[in-house]
Design an enzyme around this catalytic site. Sequence first.
Site, mmCIF file in Angstrom:
data_model
loop_
_atom_site.group_PDB
_atom_site.id
_atom_site.type_symbol
_atom_site.label_atom_id
_atom_site.label_comp_id
_atom_site.label_asym_id
_atom_site.label_seq_id
_atom_site.Cartn_x
_atom_site.Cartn_y
_atom_site.Cartn_z
ATOM 1 N N ASN A 16 -135.417 30.518 -40.167
ATOM 2 C CA ASN A 16 -134.923 30.541 -41.548
ATOM 3 C C ASN A 16 -133.405 30.623 -41.591
ATOM 4 O OD1 ASN A 16 -137.581 30.529 -42.148
ATOM 5 N ND2 ASN A 16 -137.712 32.679 -42.726
ATOM 6 N N ILE A 17 -132.854 30.014 -42.640
ATOM 7 C CA ILE A 17 -131.392 29.997 -42.781
ATOM 8 C C ILE A 17 -130.988 30.842 -43.985
ATOM 9 C CG2 ILE A 17 -131.160 27.769 -41.623
ATOM 10 C CD1 ILE A 17 -130.937 26.409 -44.333
ATOM 11 N N ASP A 18 -131.930 31.690 -44.464
ATOM 12 C CA ASP A 18 -131.688 32.397 -45.729
ATOM 13 C C ASP A 18 -131.070 33.783 -45.575
ATOM 14 O OD1 ASP A 18 -133.860 34.046 -44.907
ATOM 15 O OD2 ASP A 18 -135.310 32.861 -46.047
ATOM 16 N N HIS A 69 -131.740 28.011 -36.572
ATOM 17 C CA HIS A 69 -131.290 26.852 -37.358
ATOM 18 C C HIS A 69 -130.013 27.136 -38.146
ATOM 19 C CE1 HIS A 69 -135.714 25.222 -37.268
ATOM 20 N NE2 HIS A 69 -135.102 25.172 -36.112
ATOM 21 N N THR A 94 -144.927 30.564 -39.985
ATOM 22 C CA THR A 94 -144.394 29.250 -39.580
ATOM 23 C C THR A 94 -145.544 28.287 -39.328
ATOM 24 O OG1 THR A 94 -143.103 28.000 -37.952
ATOM 25 C CG2 THR A 94 -144.093 30.052 -37.171
ATOM 26 N N ASN A 144 -150.332 34.459 -40.925
ATOM 27 C CA ASN A 144 -150.146 33.241 -41.704
ATOM 28 C C ASN A 144 -151.220 33.168 -42.785
ATOM 29 O OD1 ASN A 144 -149.822 30.347 -42.487
ATOM 30 N ND2 ASN A 144 -148.546 30.255 -40.654
ATOM 31 N N GLU A 184 -152.828 30.529 -43.302
ATOM 32 C CA GLU A 184 -153.851 29.581 -42.839
ATOM 33 C C GLU A 184 -153.704 29.352 -41.342
ATOM 34 O OE1 GLU A 184 -152.581 26.530 -45.547
ATOM 35 O OE2 GLU A 184 -151.283 25.610 -44.037
#
Length: 302
Positions: free
Chosen positions: A138-140, A155, A247, A272, A274
């Site tokens: 994540n880039i947040d 990232h 992810t 997750n 799913e």
Amino acid sequence: MIVRQLTCRSAIHSHLYARLRKTPPGSQDMARPSSDLAAFREIFSRAKNIAILTGAGVSAESGVPTFRGAGGYWRKWQAQELATPEAFSRNPSRVWEFYHYRREVMLTKKPNPAHLAIAECEERLSKQGRNVTVVTQNIDELHRRAGSKHILELHGSLFRTRCMSCGHEDANYNSPICAALEGKGAPDPNTNDAQIPVQDLPRCEQGSCSGLLRPAVVWFGETLDSDVLTGAEKVLDSCDLCLVVGTSSIVYPAAMFAPQVAGRGVPVAEFNMEDTPATMRFKFHFQGPCGTTLPPALAEEH
Ligand code: OAD
């Protein structure tokens, strides 16, 4: 060997995806991963080096859209179409509008119980000489804002810029990042491009450089920062427990990390909503929103 380029499962690295999907040896009648929380907690209580690999799903409950679910579009495009060097050189104004929008949205969001549980766990375990490292796609910066200290941002970050001319990289939390982007970046599919002249986009302020700035994030087709990648490899090679949270496990090289850890016999627990292409490789799978499943998994023992 880890592929060092950011790729989706399509195109040239489809063979890696195929490798990931291939049924592991002797696993034809493999049982599903366990969802036994007590068994996970037993392993967790003994782990000394914990790697937590996260993706967009860990921020979903903060109201940040994931990439591949509904809401993965900005105007008519998916992130994969805009997060490329080609898109930026073709239309830097559009790509800056997209990142400006994401920066502004992020400034309104807060870490959720999953980020907080991870940060609290790191702090608590560090007092016992145990390590927790977050390796995030994540880039947040929400892990950072939650208080996590050991974070590898594979990232990059929405809140860093890099000069296209001199290469200088800097943190940048300005809102808006430049005057011309004020009020721009609306995500609605009918919005027209702002077509901001390139000289009015964010520019470098180092000396007399004034080169065009770009977001310091890793775009599709680009190489991950080698120091960050080496750091991540070290953490994953030495961990004795790995959590893989939110992810889809389809973007390389991160998608290979947890299956590789599982391949050396280390317990991996997936959190997750799913199943993912990697689920059957793991010892544990806890299905549901990680803001609900992660806090009890990482809570202090009483
Ligand atoms: P994706 O959007 O591909 O996947 C999000 C995953 O989170 C899915 O598997 C969801 O099922 C899961 N999920 C959603 N909400 C959840 C919740 N509340 N709790 C737990 N899981 C949840 O995001 P990533 O795997 O992070 O790259 O994508 C990887 C990379 O591809 C991103 O870093 C980005 C993207 O294109 C760049 O932008 C460079």
